[in-house]
Motif scaffolding. Structure first.
Motif, PDB file in Angstrom:
ATOM      1  N   ALA A   1       0.554  -4.669  -3.659  1.00  0.00           N
ATOM      2  CA  ALA A   1       0.063  -3.566  -4.866  1.00  0.00           C
ATOM      3  C   ALA A   1       0.945  -3.628  -5.874  1.00  0.00           C
ATOM      4  CB  ALA A   1      -0.486  -2.226  -4.569  1.00  0.00           C
TER       5      ALA A   1
ATOM      6  N   TYR B   1      -1.716  -5.914  -9.150  1.00  0.00           N
ATOM      7  CA  TYR B   1      -1.923  -5.478 -10.670  1.00  0.00           C
ATOM      8  C   TYR B   1      -0.739  -6.249 -11.730  1.00  0.00           C
ATOM      9  CZ  TYR B   1      -5.138  -2.732  -8.371  1.00  0.00           C
ATOM     10  OH  TYR B   1      -6.473  -2.456  -7.738  1.00  0.00           O
TER      11      TYR B   1
ATOM     12  N   SER C   1      -9.868   0.162 -13.091  1.00  0.00           N
ATOM     13  CA  SER C   1      -9.144  -0.728 -11.737  1.00  0.00           C
ATOM     14  C   SER C   1     -10.581  -1.349 -11.055  1.00  0.00           C
ATOM     15  CB  SER C   1      -8.853   0.472 -11.042  1.00  0.00           C
ATOM     16  OG  SER C   1      -7.819   1.519 -10.973  1.00  0.00           O
TER      17      SER C   1
ATOM     18  N   SER D   1     -14.849  -5.912  -5.486  1.00  0.00           N
ATOM     19  CA  SER D   1     -14.057  -5.961  -5.732  1.00  0.00           C
ATOM     20  C   SER D   1     -13.411  -6.413  -5.499  1.00  0.00           C
ATOM     21  CB  SER D   1     -13.501  -4.452  -6.527  1.00  0.00           C
ATOM     22  OG  SER D   1     -14.084  -3.521  -8.030  1.00  0.00           O
TER      23      SER D   1
ATOM     24  N   GLY E   1     -10.800  -5.160 -10.330  1.00  0.00           N
ATOM     25  CA  GLY E   1     -11.723  -5.600  -9.187  1.00  0.00           C
ATOM     26  C   GLY E   1     -12.542  -6.890  -9.067  1.00  0.00           C
TER      27      GLY E   1
ATOM     28  N   LEU F   1      -6.730   3.302   4.658  1.00  0.00           N
ATOM     29  CA  LEU F   1      -6.884   3.679   4.018  1.00  0.00           C
ATOM     30  C   LEU F   1      -6.710   5.221   3.350  1.00  0.00           C
ATOM     31  CD1 LEU F   1      -9.729   2.344   1.243  1.00  0.00           C
ATOM     32  CD2 LEU F   1      -7.448   2.302   1.685  1.00  0.00           C
TER      33      LEU F   1
ATOM     34  N   TYR G   1      -0.798   3.229 -11.787  1.00  0.00           N
ATOM     35  CA  TYR G   1      -1.184   3.385 -10.142  1.00  0.00           C
ATOM     36  C   TYR G   1      -0.525   3.844  -9.047  1.00  0.00           C
ATOM     37  CZ  TYR G   1      -1.960   0.550  -6.717  1.00  0.00           C
ATOM     38  OH  TYR G   1      -2.685   0.600  -5.417  1.00  0.00           O
TER      39      TYR G   1
ATOM     40  N   SER H   1     -18.663  -3.430   0.424  1.00  0.00           N
ATOM     41  CA  SER H   1     -17.865  -3.026   1.195  1.00  0.00           C
ATOM     42  C   SER H   1     -18.103  -3.039   2.469  1.00  0.00           C
ATOM     43  CB  SER H   1     -18.261  -1.224   1.784  1.00  0.00           C
ATOM     44  OG  SER H   1     -19.522  -1.129   2.208  1.00  0.00           O
TER      45      SER H   1
ATOM     46  N   HIS I   1     -16.314   5.175   1.540  1.00  0.00           N
ATOM     47  CA  HIS I   1     -16.720   5.148   0.539  1.00  0.00           C
ATOM     48  C   HIS I   1     -16.501   6.496   0.259  1.00  0.00           C
ATOM     49  CE1 HIS I   1     -17.268   1.204  -1.786  1.00  0.00           C
ATOM     50  NE2 HIS I   1     -15.624   1.109  -1.275  1.00  0.00           N
TER      51      HIS I   1
ATOM     52  N   PHE J   1      -9.372  -6.088  -3.743  1.00  0.00           N
ATOM     53  CA  PHE J   1      -8.420  -5.412  -3.646  1.00  0.00           C
ATOM     54  C   PHE J   1      -7.176  -5.614  -3.833  1.00  0.00           C
ATOM     55  CE2 PHE J   1     -12.011  -2.847  -3.292  1.00  0.00           C
ATOM     56  CZ  PHE J   1     -12.249  -1.890  -3.788  1.00  0.00           C
TER      57      PHE J   1
END
Ligand code: ZN
Length: 353
Positions: free
Chosen positions: A140, A144, A319, A229, A323, A128, A157, A200, A97, A231
């Motif tokens: 994505a 959502y 967000s 979360s 998640g 990422l 987003y 993570s 992160h 993703f």
């Protein structure tokens, strides 16, 4: 990143905080022989992160690095000119992160040293980071939309997509892999890697039996619960099962009496109590969710069952809430307690099985 929500002072009940107030930005505070506490600012609701400097011969092994930003670089410069003289020998990163890994590339280049990190954290960060400059992918957006986001939220987003890479200084092109259970000598002491997941992909905690210290990263925090979360890249993931299993593992492998050095809030004693409180509040949340799923619900409809505070239109908060809601819903789907069905409106509707 960690969540800023869903915990109460009751969760910290019975914990001891023996290290006093945090050091000011640009200074450091010794919390155990050769172990220094550093605090850096963050531009979020969660406004700080703790980093650690471990004596390593004539220099310092750093654990976590702060978010990639000029303010963080300035604070590091101040530390190297004052509280932490001497070279950085290596840079450990608990997970990818941005508040943890953001300055890793800057520090490793500045000192010509290596990045020590688990393989999945390194590779996930590279993946990422590569999103910066791309359009938000259709997968994505569909993810959502299925969760129940409206067009305005989807547009936000799209506009913010690729932001991850802007908070992370370019990583070094190679790394030293951390493995679960590995023992690493840093200065005068041996530290054991305790891997966990759920927050993570392959998060490293560092445990030193001789000093009775646990650098817990975001795996266990005293005042807030770790963000767990789902993703868009892995919509069927079950990170809550991973996270709960990782709490069990930490409880088995690390004794109750250690001083825990967490990435947010203050160092504390009471690891096993804290693990019990975190586990308990997740099970309570799951129970409230089971009740809520007596009627069909979308991910955006279950915030009230999971979070104590209202989820506003703030994009970052929404967000995280989405998640986390999906993490709880996927957990119940995986255990056969809930069923998911795609509605004609393009949303996924969940109901108790
Ligand atoms: Zn994190």
């Amino acid at each position: 990143m960690a969540d800023t929500s869903s915990d109460t002072p009751a969760g910290a009940r019975g914990l001891e905080f023996p290290c006093g107030p945090a050091p000011h930005t640009g200074s450091a505070k010794e919390v155990a022989p050769g172990v220094w506490w550093i605090r850096m600012p963050l531009p979020f609701a969660l406004n700080h992160i703790n980093l650690w400097a471990l004596r390593d011969g004539d220099g310092w092994a750093l654990v976590d690095t702060g978010i990639g930003a000029p303010d963080t670089a300035a604070a590091w410069q101040q530390l190297f000119a004052g509280a932490l003289p001497g070279p950085v020998t290596r840079v450990f990163v608990t997970h990818m992160h941005p508040d943890h890994i953001g300055m890793a590339g800057w520090l490793t280049r500045k000192f010509g040293c290596r990045l020590w990190i688990s393989r999945l954290e390194y590779l996930s960060c590279r993946a990422l980071g590569a999103d910066t400059g791309r359009e938000a992918p259709d997968d994505a957006i569909a993810f959502y939309r299925r969760a129940g986001w409206d067009e305005e939220a989807l547009e936000t987003y799209r506009a913010r997509f690729g932001g991850f890479g802007k908070m992370v200084y370019a990583l070094p092109d190679s790394f030293r892999r951390l493995r679960d259970g590995e023992e690493i000598t840093i200065g005068a002491h041996t530290w054991r890697v305790v891997m966990g997941n759920g927050h993570s992909p392959e998060h490293a905690c560092l445990y030193c039996p001789a000093l009775q210290l646990l650098i817990s990263g975001d795996q266990v925090l005293p005042g807030i619960s770790s963000n767990v979360s789902v993703f868009p890249a892995e919509p069927d993931a079950n990170p809550l099962a991973d996270w709960l299993a990782s709490l069990d593992k930490l409880e088995r492998e690390v004794p109750a009496g250690v001083l825990v050095l967490p990435s947010h809030n203050e160092p504390f004693r009471g690891l096993h109590q804290r693990i019990a409180a975190l586990r308990g509040s997740q099970h309570q949340a799951l129970e409230r969710l089971r009740q809520a799923l007596a009627q069909p619900r979308r991910a955006v409809d279950v915030y009230g069952a999971l979070f104590a505070r209202p989820i506003t239109a703030d994009h970052q908060l929404m967000s995280m809430a989405t998640g986390e809601s999906l993490a709880h819903l996927n957990y119940l789907v995986a255990s056969g307690e809930a069923r998911a069905a795609l509605g004609e409106d393009g949303c996924t509707w969940y109901r108790r099985a």
